[in-house]
Enzyme design. Structure first.
Site, PDB file in Angstrom:
ATOM      1  N   THR A   7       0.821  -1.104   0.053  1.00 14.90           N
ATOM      2  CA  THR A   7       0.031  -0.039   0.147  1.00 14.90           C
ATOM      3  C   THR A   7       0.813   1.193   0.085  1.00 14.90           C
ATOM      4  O   THR A   7       1.997   1.168   0.536  1.00 14.90           O
ATOM      5  CB  THR A   7      -1.145   0.129   1.241  1.00 14.90           C
ATOM      6  OG1 THR A   7      -1.789   1.200   0.890  1.00 14.90           O
ATOM      7  CG2 THR A   7      -0.272   0.225   2.516  1.00 14.90           C
ATOM      8  N   SER A   8       0.155   2.397  -0.477  1.00  9.24           N
ATOM      9  CA  SER A   8       0.890   3.382  -0.350  1.00  9.24           C
ATOM     10  C   SER A   8       0.323   4.666   0.343  1.00  9.24           C
ATOM     11  O   SER A   8       0.395   5.729   0.593  1.00  9.24           O
ATOM     12  CB  SER A   8       0.925   4.405  -1.804  1.00  9.24           C
ATOM     13  OG  SER A   8       1.354   3.384  -3.000  1.00  9.24           O
ATOM     14  N   ASN A   9      -0.801   3.989   1.200  1.00 11.24           N
ATOM     15  CA  ASN A   9      -1.585   4.652   1.919  1.00 11.24           C
ATOM     16  C   ASN A   9      -1.102   4.905   3.424  1.00 11.24           C
ATOM     17  O   ASN A   9      -1.187   3.982   4.063  1.00 11.24           O
ATOM     18  CB  ASN A   9      -3.078   4.125   1.926  1.00 11.24           C
ATOM     19  CG  ASN A   9      -3.950   5.028   2.872  1.00 11.24           C
ATOM     20  OD1 ASN A   9      -3.920   5.424   3.847  1.00 11.24           O
ATOM     21  ND2 ASN A   9      -5.114   5.535   2.308  1.00 11.24           N
ATOM     22  N   GLY A  11      -2.081   6.411   6.206  1.00  7.21           N
ATOM     23  CA  GLY A  11      -3.242   5.984   7.066  1.00  7.21           C
ATOM     24  C   GLY A  11      -3.186   4.481   7.445  1.00  7.21           C
ATOM     25  O   GLY A  11      -3.467   3.752   8.505  1.00  7.21           O
ATOM     26  N   LYS A  12      -3.160   3.661   6.373  1.00  4.66           N
ATOM     27  CA  LYS A  12      -3.242   2.207   6.322  1.00  4.66           C
ATOM     28  C   LYS A  12      -2.022   1.609   6.972  1.00  4.66           C
ATOM     29  O   LYS A  12      -1.826   0.794   7.801  1.00  4.66           O
ATOM     30  CB  LYS A  12      -3.382   1.713   4.972  1.00  4.66           C
ATOM     31  CG  LYS A  12      -5.111   1.784   4.283  1.00  4.66           C
ATOM     32  CD  LYS A  12      -4.906   1.046   2.925  1.00  4.66           C
ATOM     33  CE  LYS A  12      -5.992   1.531   2.480  1.00  4.66           C
ATOM     34  NZ  LYS A  12      -5.975   0.714   1.139  1.00  4.66           N
ATOM     35  N   GLU A  38      -2.323  -0.052 -10.890  1.00  3.79           N
ATOM     36  CA  GLU A  38      -3.580   0.278 -11.699  1.00  3.79           C
ATOM     37  C   GLU A  38      -4.536  -0.926 -10.932  1.00  3.79           C
ATOM     38  O   GLU A  38      -4.490  -1.862 -11.131  1.00  3.79           O
ATOM     39  CB  GLU A  38      -3.240  -0.098 -13.017  1.00  3.79           C
ATOM     40  CG  GLU A  38      -4.849   0.637 -13.901  1.00  3.79           C
ATOM     41  CD  GLU A  38      -4.872   0.242 -14.953  1.00  3.79           C
ATOM     42  OE1 GLU A  38      -3.963  -0.413 -15.718  1.00  3.79           O
ATOM     43  OE2 GLU A  38      -5.957   0.486 -15.892  1.00  3.79           O
ATOM     44  N   ASP A  70      -7.561  -3.500   0.101  1.00  5.34           N
ATOM     45  CA  ASP A  70      -8.149  -2.604  -0.751  1.00  5.34           C
ATOM     46  C   ASP A  70      -9.730  -2.297   0.214  1.00  5.34           C
ATOM     47  O   ASP A  70     -10.137  -3.318   0.479  1.00  5.34           O
ATOM     48  CB  ASP A  70      -8.647  -3.192  -2.140  1.00  5.34           C
ATOM     49  CG  ASP A  70      -8.960  -2.080  -3.050  1.00  5.34           C
ATOM     50  OD1 ASP A  70      -8.418  -1.178  -3.107  1.00  5.34           O
ATOM     51  OD2 ASP A  70     -10.270  -2.170  -3.465  1.00  5.34           O
ATOM     52  N   LYS A 175     -11.115   2.636  17.131  1.00  6.19           N
ATOM     53  CA  LYS A 175     -11.035   2.240  15.819  1.00  6.19           C
ATOM     54  C   LYS A 175     -10.242   1.040  15.624  1.00  6.19           C
ATOM     55  O   LYS A 175     -10.754   0.233  14.832  1.00  6.19           O
ATOM     56  CB  LYS A 175     -10.667   3.565  14.785  1.00  6.19           C
ATOM     57  CG  LYS A 175     -10.298   2.833  13.326  1.00  6.19           C
ATOM     58  CD  LYS A 175     -10.005   4.006  12.336  1.00  6.19           C
ATOM     59  CE  LYS A 175     -10.067   3.677  10.974  1.00  6.19           C
ATOM     60  NZ  LYS A 175      -9.486   4.528   9.691  1.00  6.19           N
ATOM     61  N   HIS A 180     -12.928  -2.207  10.099  1.00  9.44           N
ATOM     62  CA  HIS A 180     -12.858  -3.259   9.099  1.00  9.44           C
ATOM     63  C   HIS A 180     -11.586  -3.776   8.841  1.00  9.44           C
ATOM     64  O   HIS A 180     -11.336  -5.003   8.590  1.00  9.44           O
ATOM     65  CB  HIS A 180     -13.585  -2.402   7.728  1.00  9.44           C
ATOM     66  CG  HIS A 180     -12.806  -1.355   7.477  1.00  9.44           C
ATOM     67  ND1 HIS A 180     -12.715  -0.236   8.300  1.00  9.44           N
ATOM     68  CD2 HIS A 180     -12.298  -0.704   6.093  1.00  9.44           C
ATOM     69  CE1 HIS A 180     -12.295   0.812   7.539  1.00  9.44           C
ATOM     70  NE2 HIS A 180     -11.848   0.432   6.617  1.00  9.44           N
TER      71      HIS A 180
HETATM   72  O1  CZF Z   1     -11.886   7.358   6.555  1.00  8.44           O
HETATM   73  C1  CZF Z   1     -11.600   6.082   6.062  1.00  8.44           C
HETATM   74  N1  CZF Z   1     -11.139   5.360   7.078  1.00  8.44           N
HETATM   75  C2  CZF Z   1     -10.688   4.286   6.729  1.00  8.44           C
HETATM   76  O2  CZF Z   1     -10.645   3.257   7.569  1.00  8.44           O
HETATM   77  C3  CZF Z   1     -10.491   3.768   5.351  1.00  8.44           C
HETATM   78  N2  CZF Z   1     -10.335   2.552   4.806  1.00  8.44           N
HETATM   79  C4  CZF Z   1     -10.277   3.327   3.397  1.00  8.44           C
HETATM   80  N3  CZF Z   1     -10.988   4.122   3.131  1.00  8.44           N
HETATM   81  C5  CZF Z   1     -10.880   5.079   2.027  1.00  8.44           C
HETATM   82  O3  CZF Z   1     -11.244   4.004   1.008  1.00  8.44           O
HETATM   83  C6  CZF Z   1     -10.190   4.557   0.042  1.00  8.44           C
HETATM   84  C7  CZF Z   1      -9.201   3.425  -0.106  1.00  8.44           C
HETATM   85  O4  CZF Z   1      -8.885   3.257  -1.404  1.00  8.44           O
HETATM   86  P1  CZF Z   1      -7.705   2.157  -1.753  1.00  8.44           P
HETATM   87  O5  CZF Z   1      -7.939   0.717  -0.921  1.00  8.44           O
HETATM   88  O6  CZF Z   1      -7.445   2.017  -3.074  1.00  8.44           O
HETATM   89  O7  CZF Z   1      -6.378   2.636  -0.890  1.00  8.44           O
HETATM   90  P2  CZF Z   1      -5.730   3.862  -1.297  1.00  8.44           P
HETATM   91  O8  CZF Z   1      -5.533   4.026  -2.762  1.00  8.44           O
HETATM   92  O9  CZF Z   1      -5.581   4.946  -0.319  1.00  8.44           O
HETATM   93  O10 CZF Z   1      -3.984   2.983  -1.141  1.00  8.44           O
HETATM   94  P3  CZF Z   1      -3.587   1.629  -1.575  1.00  8.44           P
HETATM   95  O11 CZF Z   1      -3.534   0.668  -0.415  1.00  8.44           O
HETATM   96  O12 CZF Z   1      -4.392   1.274  -2.794  1.00  8.44           O
HETATM   97  O13 CZF Z   1      -2.097   1.915  -2.014  1.00  8.44           O
HETATM   98  C8  CZF Z   1      -9.466   5.659   0.260  1.00  8.44           C
HETATM   99  O14 CZF Z   1     -10.233   6.711  -0.354  1.00  8.44           O
HETATM  100  C9  CZF Z   1      -9.618   5.786   1.795  1.00  8.44           C
HETATM  101  O15 CZF Z   1      -9.696   7.158   1.999  1.00  8.44           O
HETATM  102  C10 CZF Z   1     -10.771   4.766   4.348  1.00  8.44           C
HETATM  103  N4  CZF Z   1     -11.566   5.902   4.753  1.00  8.44           N
HETATM  104 MG    MG Z   2      -5.824   2.455  -4.094  1.00  9.42          MG
END
Ligand code: CZF
Ligand code: MG
Length: 200
Positions: A7-9, A11-12, A38, A70, A175, A180
């Site tokens: 992941t690049s997120n 928060g995750k 992609e 995801d 949380k 989830h």
């Molecule tokens: O308020 C939130 N609390 C959470 O706990 C949560 N979990 C997911 N999300 C939202 O859902 C999308 C994930 O998209 P996603 O799974 O493609 O991730 P991403 O693109 O951010 O990173 P990557 O894992 O793909 O690299 C993003 O917009 C996140 O903001 C959340 N929002």
């Molecule tokens: Mg994503």
């Protein structure tokens, strides 16, 4: 054996690392540098597998265990939006704030101050000759007024079942109990331990 996180997120990364021992989970970017993947699947599970498979193949190691996440928020009253498009609800490259504001606009367009909503997390695990996907959900409601700075993404407008505050307002420990992502990881951990023992 380290677990590589596809992941690049940020928060995750923060939330997933908090559920493992220190340094047990490393974001792929530390090993491979930044990389866009992609996500052209039609479900959370398909996209999670795409992300984990891509990083597993790029690593090219026969001892890697790669996990991905995801996830997204689904609001049945808004045609089930944004779902798998949560990260780009307000368009490609949209910020968390843009995405949250678009969902608030959609509620207001329908004259709704709140609506039932749920988060889905699909966690994929890819290892040599092994692929698994587990899911976790968190139910509650989306509201039209962001409250609190905690969490990330849509958290300031998500009120989990059994609470009056948003995830943005609640202690992160709550949380960590409810989310989830935590629920999916609880199911993923025994699978990861099994795979580790097979490569010990
Ligand atoms: O308020 C939130 N609390 C959470 O706990 C949560 N979990 C997911 N999300 C939202 O859902 C999308 C994930 O998209 P996603 O799974 O493609 O991730 P991403 O693109 O951010 O990173 P990557 O894992 O793909 O690299 C993003 O917009 C996140 O903001 C959340 N929002
Ligand atoms: Mg994503």
């Amino acid at each position: 054996m380290q677990i590589i996180l596809a992941t690049s997120n940020k928060g995750k990364v923060r939330e997933i690392q908090s559920l493992f021992e220190k340094d047990e989970v490393v974001p792929f970017s530390e090993l491979l540098g930044p990389m866009e993947i992609e996500e052209n699947g039609s479900t959370f599970a398909e996209n999670a597998l795409i992300k984990a498979r891509t990083i597993f193949e790029k690593l090219g190691r026969d001892d890697a265990i790669v996990i991905s996440d995801d996830s997204g928020i689904t609001v049945p009253a808004v045609n089930g939006e944004p779902g798998i498009y949560s990260a780009r609800y307000a368009g490609a490259g949209a910020s968390d704030k843009d995405n949250l504001s678009k969902l608030v606009d959609e509620l207001k367009k329908r004259g709704m101050k709140e609506a039932p909503a749920f988060y889905t997390a699909a966690i994929a695990i890819v290892a040599p000759n092994a692929e698994y996907v587990v899911h976790g959900w968190m139910h509650g409601k989306a509201i039209d007024t962001p409250r609190g700075e905690g969490g990330f993404g849509y958290d300031p407008i998500f009120v989990p079942e059994g609470f009056d505050e948003t995830i943005g307002e609640l202690d992160p420990a709550i949380k960590k109990e409810l989310s989830h992502r935590s629920k999916a990881l609880k199911l993923a951990k025994p699978i990861i331990e099994m795979l580790r023992s097979q490569h010990a």
